[in-house]
Design a protein around this motif. Structure first.
Motif, PDB file in Angstrom:
ATOM      1  N   LEU A  15       0.838  -1.198   0.000  1.00  0.00           N
ATOM      2  CA  LEU A  15       0.000   0.000   0.000  1.00  0.00           C
ATOM      3  C   LEU A  15       0.876   1.252   0.000  1.00  0.00           C
ATOM      4  CD1 LEU A  15      -2.700   1.556   0.290  1.00  0.00           C
ATOM      5  CD2 LEU A  15      -2.463   1.235   2.780  1.00  0.00           C
ATOM      6  N   SER A  16       1.929   1.243   0.777  1.00  0.00           N
ATOM      7  CA  SER A  16       2.846   2.391   0.825  1.00  0.00           C
ATOM      8  C   SER A  16       3.505   2.626  -0.524  1.00  0.00           C
ATOM      9  CB  SER A  16       3.926   2.162   1.888  1.00  0.00           C
ATOM     10  OG  SER A  16       3.344   2.043   3.148  1.00  0.00           O
ATOM     11  N   VAL A  17       3.965   1.557  -1.141  1.00  0.00           N
ATOM     12  CA  VAL A  17       4.590   1.683  -2.465  1.00  0.00           C
ATOM     13  C   VAL A  17       3.573   2.210  -3.471  1.00  0.00           C
ATOM     14  CG1 VAL A  17       5.638   0.382  -4.369  1.00  0.00           C
ATOM     15  CG2 VAL A  17       6.347  -0.057  -2.004  1.00  0.00           C
ATOM     16  N   GLY A  62       1.182   4.474  14.088  1.00  0.00           N
ATOM     17  CA  GLY A  62       0.235   5.512  14.464  1.00  0.00           C
ATOM     18  C   GLY A  62       0.790   6.905  14.190  1.00  0.00           C
ATOM     19  N   ILE A  63       2.049   7.113  14.513  1.00  0.00           N
ATOM     20  CA  ILE A  63       2.697   8.398  14.239  1.00  0.00           C
ATOM     21  C   ILE A  63       2.792   8.620  12.737  1.00  0.00           C
ATOM     22  CG2 ILE A  63       4.884   9.664  14.437  1.00  0.00           C
ATOM     23  CD1 ILE A  63       5.145   8.362  17.247  1.00  0.00           C
ATOM     24  N   ALA A  64       3.116   7.569  12.003  1.00  0.00           N
ATOM     25  CA  ALA A  64       3.179   7.673  10.540  1.00  0.00           C
ATOM     26  C   ALA A  64       1.829   8.104   9.966  1.00  0.00           C
ATOM     27  CB  ALA A  64       3.616   6.338   9.938  1.00  0.00           C
ATOM     28  N   PHE A  87       5.328   4.646   7.461  1.00  0.00           N
ATOM     29  CA  PHE A  87       4.386   3.536   7.545  1.00  0.00           C
ATOM     30  C   PHE A  87       4.920   2.309   6.803  1.00  0.00           C
ATOM     31  CE2 PHE A  87       0.577   1.186   6.265  1.00  0.00           C
ATOM     32  CZ  PHE A  87      -0.115   1.109   7.466  1.00  0.00           C
ATOM     33  N   GLY A  88       5.393   2.520   5.578  1.00  0.00           N
ATOM     34  CA  GLY A  88       5.912   1.411   4.783  1.00  0.00           C
ATOM     35  C   GLY A  88       7.141   0.779   5.399  1.00  0.00           C
TER      36      GLY A  88
END
Length: 124
Positions: A15-17, A62-64, A87-88
């Protein structure tokens, strides 16, 4: 269960990519997913407590997400991409077995003991 959790983390990494690709991010943003947040390990040069706090700050999903949402709210591409990278990278680390750190030392994570301490604990 372990396979299921790693699959879930893989989906988050993908998802990050996808989010980076969809935002037309430059190539170096993908490299940052692999290595960028690991600069936080320099905190261990101070001591375990600072190292764990800094590492966890850079590897907390969570911070991401909060950084990503701030980027959306402020229409700031830098914050959006930074949130995606954090996140990734956290998902990638979880796939590799690296979790959030305890103050006891780098090898002691919420996913269990890693590295040489794991071998020492098994020998005892």
């Amino acid at each position: 269960m372990k396979w299921l959790l790693k699959t879930e983390e893989l989906v988050m990494l993908l998802l990050s990519v996808f989010l980076l690709w969809n935002s037309d991010a430059a190539w170096y943003w993908y490299v940052l997913i692999l290595f960028g947040p690991d600069i936080s390990m320099l905190g261990y040069l101070v001591n375990n407590k600072v190292g764990a706090a800094l590492y966890n700050l850079f590897h907390h999903k969570g911070i991401a997400i909060l950084i990503f949402l701030a980027g959306m709210y402020l229409s700031n591409d830098l914050l959006l991409r930074a949130g995606v990278v954090l996140f990734g990278h956290a998902a990638l680390d979880r796939i590799a077995g690296y979790g959030l750190k305890y103050n006891k030392g780098f090898s002691f994570t919420h996913l269990g003991v890693i590295g040489k301490h794991k071998r020492n604990d098994a020998a005892e």
